[in-house]
Design an enzyme around this catalytic site. Structure first.
Site, short mmCIF file in Angstrom:
data_model
loop_
_atom_site.label_atom_id
_atom_site.label_comp_id
_atom_site.label_asym_id
_atom_site.label_seq_id
_atom_site.Cartn_x
_atom_site.Cartn_y
_atom_site.Cartn_z
N ASP A 176 -6.94 -4.39 5.90
CA ASP A 176 -6.19 -4.11 7.11
C ASP A 176 -5.81 -5.42 7.77
OD1 ASP A 176 -6.63 -1.49 6.55
OD2 ASP A 176 -8.01 -1.10 8.21
N ASP A 233 -3.76 11.46 7.80
CA ASP A 233 -5.04 11.21 8.47
C ASP A 233 -5.38 12.40 9.35
OD1 ASP A 233 -4.82 8.65 7.32
OD2 ASP A 233 -3.65 7.95 9.03
#
Length: 239
Positions: A8, A129
């Site tokens: 990330d 998600d």
């Protein structure tokens, strides 16, 4: 089953969020290109890279850095802010192996279909998600900052009609917590849509979790925080 390390990015650095919260960020000292090279040397077949700045702003901010990471020789699936055909084509033309489309798939299905048709379904990974507060997993959008009323199963069924085969599913409650994945969710996913190549993400702690996901029929597992632990041997996880 493919084991995919995750990186990330925020402001050019490697970070991890806890449960997708931007106010709970852990920054790591290693640089992204060094991290990518490390995984390439260990034999990883793919990297999962998320531009968190892009996910938040709605436009990918770190494409140049991501392309530099891919020059280490490891194919990358990348996302975070891909919300236009122009941005998708820019990423694809820059050599990104697979584009990860998240919020757009829920907020603008028509545009998402146009991107799928331009880029081809096999070059797209839908990142869905979920929050499982009820029996039905509901999707979150915009870097997990907002909830939608769309269910995971509705969205998967819809995009399956357009040739989508690769879906990355994260239970937000598990992400960054190191408490184990939501095995029930992934078992349901494979049972409902066995023809989908499911990627599991969130909560993986050790080899046993990976083995269990593999036994459920999951095609790939994304490893994030786990790989920053001192006692983890990534080469063993690839075996």
């Amino acid at each position: 089953m493919l084991v995919i390390p995750a990186i990330d990015l925020q402001s050019g650095r490697c970070v991890r969020l806890k449960q997708g919260r931007f106010d709970q960020v852990t920054q790591f000292s290693v640089f992204p290109i060094e991290r990518a090279l490390h995984f390439a040397k260990l034999g990883a077949k793919r990297l999962h890279v998320v531009d968190l700045d892009g996910a938040r702003s709605g436009k990918m901010q770190q494409l140049e850095l991501i392309c530099s990471m891919q020059k280490t020789g490891i194919p990358i699936q990348a996302g975070g802010g891909i919300r236009s055909i122009e941005q998708a084509l820019e990423c694809s033309n820059a050599g990104i192996s697979q584009l990860v489309i998240g919020s757009l798939a829920i907020t603008n299905p028509d545009l998402t279909i146009q991107i799928i048709e331009k880029i081809k379904p096999e070059n797209i990974v839908l990142a869905l998600d979920v929050r499982v507060d009820t029996k039905v997993p509901l999707l979150a959008i915009n870097g997990w900052q907002n909830n939608s009323t769309s269910s995971l199963w509705e969205v998967v069924s819809y995009y399956e009609n357009y040739g989508i085969k690769n879906i990355l599913c994260t239970d937000i409650a598990c992400d960054g917590m190191m408490n184990g994945p939501n095995f029930d969710l992934y078992q349901q996913a494979v049972e409902y849509f066995p023809q989908i190549a499911w990627q599991a993400s969130g909560g993986v702690r050790h080899m046993q979790d990976i083995t269990t996901l593999n036994s459920l029929g999951i095609s790939a597992v994304i490893l994030g925080l786990m790989l920053y632990q001192d006692n983890v041997n990534f080469e063993e996880l690839l075996c």
